[in-house]
Design a protein around this motif. Structure first.
Motif, PDB file in Angstrom:
ATOM      1  N   GLY A  22       0.677  -0.889   0.400  1.00  0.00           N
ATOM      2  CA  GLY A  22       0.170   0.144  -0.029  1.00  0.00           C
ATOM      3  C   GLY A  22       0.637   1.168   0.132  1.00  0.00           C
ATOM      4  O   GLY A  22       0.651   1.871  -0.833  1.00  0.00           O
ATOM      5  N   ALA A  23       1.792   0.791   0.957  1.00  0.00           N
ATOM      6  CA  ALA A  23       2.514   2.716   0.297  1.00  0.00           C
ATOM      7  C   ALA A  23       3.112   2.407  -0.220  1.00  0.00           C
ATOM      8  O   ALA A  23       3.178   3.655  -0.704  1.00  0.00           O
ATOM      9  CB  ALA A  23       3.475   2.602   1.903  1.00  0.00           C
ATOM     10  N   LEU A  24       3.709   1.791  -0.941  1.00  0.00           N
ATOM     11  CA  LEU A  24       4.039   1.780  -2.970  1.00  0.00           C
ATOM     12  C   LEU A  24       3.301   2.477  -3.159  1.00  0.00           C
ATOM     13  O   LEU A  24       3.603   3.151  -4.484  1.00  0.00           O
ATOM     14  CB  LEU A  24       5.392   0.539  -2.890  1.00  0.00           C
ATOM     15  N   ALA A  25       2.007   1.964  -3.857  1.00  0.00           N
ATOM     16  CA  ALA A  25       1.052   2.030  -4.105  1.00  0.00           C
ATOM     17  C   ALA A  25       0.754   3.351  -3.896  1.00  0.00           C
ATOM     18  O   ALA A  25       0.274   4.472  -5.455  1.00  0.00           O
ATOM     19  CB  ALA A  25      -0.338   0.807  -4.223  1.00  0.00           C
ATOM     20  N   ALA A  26       1.084   4.017  -2.806  1.00  0.00           N
ATOM     21  CA  ALA A  26       0.068   5.030  -2.641  1.00  0.00           C
ATOM     22  C   ALA A  26       1.461   6.034  -2.739  1.00  0.00           C
ATOM     23  O   ALA A  26       0.321   7.532  -3.542  1.00  0.00           O
ATOM     24  CB  ALA A  26       0.184   5.135  -1.238  1.00  0.00           C
ATOM     25  N   ARG A  27       2.334   5.884  -3.399  1.00  0.00           N
ATOM     26  CA  ARG A  27       3.137   6.387  -3.314  1.00  0.00           C
ATOM     27  C   ARG A  27       3.554   6.622  -5.154  1.00  0.00           C
ATOM     28  O   ARG A  27       3.588   7.969  -6.036  1.00  0.00           O
ATOM     29  CB  ARG A  27       5.104   5.842  -3.018  1.00  0.00           C
ATOM     30  N   PHE A  28       2.763   5.670  -5.733  1.00  0.00           N
ATOM     31  CA  PHE A  28       3.074   5.889  -7.469  1.00  0.00           C
ATOM     32  C   PHE A  28       1.627   6.552  -7.801  1.00  0.00           C
ATOM     33  O   PHE A  28       1.506   7.467  -8.441  1.00  0.00           O
ATOM     34  CB  PHE A  28       2.550   4.453  -7.367  1.00  0.00           C
ATOM     35  N   ALA A  29       1.087   6.234  -6.882  1.00  0.00           N
ATOM     36  CA  ALA A  29      -1.049   6.925  -6.752  1.00  0.00           C
ATOM     37  C   ALA A  29      -0.409   8.667  -6.299  1.00  0.00           C
ATOM     38  O   ALA A  29      -1.542   9.101  -6.445  1.00  0.00           O
ATOM     39  CB  ALA A  29      -0.987   6.514  -6.121  1.00  0.00           C
ATOM     40  N   LYS A  30       0.439   8.903  -5.788  1.00  0.00           N
ATOM     41  CA  LYS A  30       0.899  11.252  -5.532  1.00  0.00           C
ATOM     42  C   LYS A  30      -0.361  11.599  -4.343  1.00  0.00           C
ATOM     43  O   LYS A  30      -1.199  12.213  -4.299  1.00  0.00           O
ATOM     44  CB  LYS A  30       0.665  11.558  -6.845  1.00  0.00           C
ATOM     45  N   ILE A  31      -0.807   9.935  -3.505  1.00  0.00           N
ATOM     46  CA  ILE A  31      -1.216  10.391  -2.429  1.00  0.00           C
ATOM     47  C   ILE A  31      -0.890  11.685  -1.515  1.00  0.00           C
ATOM     48  O   ILE A  31       0.450  10.701  -0.614  1.00  0.00           O
ATOM     49  CB  ILE A  31      -1.365   9.287  -1.156  1.00  0.00           C
ATOM     50  N   PRO A  32      -1.595  12.391  -0.641  1.00  0.00           N
ATOM     51  CA  PRO A  32      -0.846  13.536  -0.280  1.00  0.00           C
ATOM     52  C   PRO A  32      -0.464  12.884   1.124  1.00  0.00           C
ATOM     53  O   PRO A  32       0.796  13.293   1.765  1.00  0.00           O
ATOM     54  CB  PRO A  32      -2.120  14.942   0.046  1.00  0.00           C
ATOM     55  N   ARG A  33      -1.090  11.969   2.264  1.00  0.00           N
ATOM     56  CA  ARG A  33      -0.705  11.732   3.363  1.00  0.00           C
ATOM     57  C   ARG A  33      -0.893  10.135   3.089  1.00  0.00           C
ATOM     58  O   ARG A  33      -2.288   9.839   3.454  1.00  0.00           O
ATOM     59  CB  ARG A  33      -1.661  12.182   4.275  1.00  0.00           C
ATOM     60  N   VAL A  34       0.220   8.905   3.157  1.00  0.00           N
ATOM     61  CA  VAL A  34       0.537   7.594   4.207  1.00  0.00           C
ATOM     62  C   VAL A  34       0.720   8.077   5.938  1.00  0.00           C
ATOM     63  O   VAL A  34       1.977   8.725   6.044  1.00  0.00           O
ATOM     64  CB  VAL A  34       1.000   7.794   2.491  1.00  0.00           C
ATOM     65  N   ILE A  35      -0.007   7.027   5.963  1.00  0.00           N
ATOM     66  CA  ILE A  35       0.232   5.968   7.281  1.00  0.00           C
ATOM     67  C   ILE A  35       0.105   5.099   7.321  1.00  0.00           C
ATOM     68  O   ILE A  35      -0.527   4.724   6.750  1.00  0.00           O
ATOM     69  CB  ILE A  35      -1.123   7.547   8.584  1.00  0.00           C
ATOM     70  N   PHE A  36       0.851   4.153   8.068  1.00  0.00           N
ATOM     71  CA  PHE A  36       1.791   2.501   9.119  1.00  0.00           C
ATOM     72  C   PHE A  36       0.842   2.892  10.122  1.00  0.00           C
ATOM     73  O   PHE A  36       2.057   3.105  11.047  1.00  0.00           O
ATOM     74  CB  PHE A  36       2.545   2.445   8.068  1.00  0.00           C
TER      75      PHE A  36
END
Length: 388
Positions: free
Chosen positions: A100-114
């Protein structure tokens, strides 16, 4: 207009991480547009849909490693995230975190929380395997804007990872269960006696209740996996028989898992089959904690188990291993004993020494309330900008 949050989790069965996602998605729905993406079609999905939360199934997302399936899940996430334009992606569980973190970066999500529900490199594995998992966990953390840990131990380990000092947070789990939601001792024991595990006792309910009353009832709630350390609890029952020269302890196991067959064989080899009761999975098993004289959690690895919080809520005497967030809770709990892992002798000794008289005046720590968890999590979602 509400901001959009996507929660991502690997498995849709019902466990601690799933309850966490459920509580956040349902409780935060008045403030955010919440969606949950998950693998499978288990109880988490059913409960979310019943609560009115949108659920998205991720094809091929499973806990077991399969490069082909993980690629399918990854490209699905990238496409889905780009289409829906989420403001926040909140990742849970190791595999969902990495993909999910990698996919979120590819999709340019503004904020990613783990959220780390217990670092996976703490599991009992070989050195090379733990090293590889540590590297994978570090990469997940680097790809995320913020890391939430639910125990002091995980926070202390996480802050040592590269680039973590300014983006790691300790937010313990919280519950808001009213005392009226728990079954009384008699009601909880009557429920247990109705389960197939107790079918061997066919002498009438009142006599069966008397039979239970003549024994100390030890109980564990959790998946029957190696990480839960159930075998050491079973070995402790055999040791208690030797120490007391009688079979006056019953061990009730609420949960299912791949280790059930091995645990049944172990109980047979130790001649304690008539004292070990495999109840199986029960939704909301915390309701029946009042049936127990002692709650035992002999885990080898944990994050912060919800059931420990529920057990303290009803002032249940507790014996648990000193792993994950368990010491955070039991350090100030007057009727709990911490023990080392993989030690049946210490389990038996702690059970014998434990005071089984409950102090019903005990209250849940303020830091372990659902309200506190929600407030602190929202701060991580939308941090106040700092001025230089």
């Amino acid at each position: 207009m509400k901001k959009k949050i996507l929660f991502v989790i690997t498995k849709s069965n019902w466990g601690g991480a799933q309850r966490y996602v459920y509580d956040l998605a349902v409780s935060l729905s008045p403030f955010y547009e919440c969606t949950v993406a998950l693998g499978g079609s288990g109880l988490l999905r059913t409960r979310l849909e019943t609560a009115g939360v949108t659920v998205i199934a991720i094809p091929s997302l499973e806990r077991d490693i399969s490069i082909q399936k993980e690629l399918v899940a990854f490209f699905f996430l990238v496409k889905f995230l780009r289409k829906e334009s989420y403001d926040i992606v909140h990742l849970n569980s190791s595999k969902a975190g990495g993909l999910g973190a990698l996919a979120a970066r590819f999709a340019k999500i503004p904020r990613v929380i783990f959220t780390a529900h217990g670092w996976p490199f703490n599991e009992p594995r070989g050195l090379l395997s733990r090293g590889a998992i540590y590297i994978a966990s570090s990469i997940t953390a680097l790809l995320s804007d913020a890391i939430i840990t639910i125990s002091h131990k995980d926070y202390a380990q996480g802050i040592q990872m590269p680039g973590m000092k300014r983006k790691i947070f300790y937010i313990p789990l919280g519950i808001d269960t009213p005392l009226t939601a728990y079954q009384s001792k008699e009601g909880a024991r009557k429920f247990l006696l109705q389960t197939p595990a107790f079918a061997q006792f066919h002498n009438g309910q009142e006599k069966r209740l008397t039979m239970l009353g003549a024994h100390r009832i030890i109980g564990t709630v959790g998946e029957l996996t190696k990480n839960k350390g159930i075998e050491y609890g079973i070995r402790a029952i055999a040791l208690l028989n030797k120490k007391t020269q009688q079979k006056n302890h019953f061990y009730v196991l609420i949960g299912d898992g791949e280790e059930k067959g091995a645990l049944e064989s172990l109980a047979k080899s130790l001649n304690v089959t008539d004292q070990i009761f495999f109840i199986g999975f029960i939704p909301d098993a915390w309701k029946y904690l009042n049936a127990l004289d002692c709650f035992l959690l002999p885990s080898l690895k944990e994050g912060l188990p919800y059931v420990i919080l529920e057990a303290t809520r009803v002032a249940c005497p507790i014996v648990a291993t000193s792993v994950g967030g368990i010491p955070d809770v039991l350090h100030t709990y007057p009727n709990g004993k911490l023990i080392p892992t993989k030690n049946p002798e210490e389990i038996a000794r702690a059970i014998l020494a434990l005071n089984t008289i409950r102090n019903t005046d005990e209250i849940l720590s303020e830091k372990n309330t659902l309200a506190t968890m929600l407030t602190e999590t929202k701060k991580v979602y939308e941090p106040i900008p700092t001025t230089s």
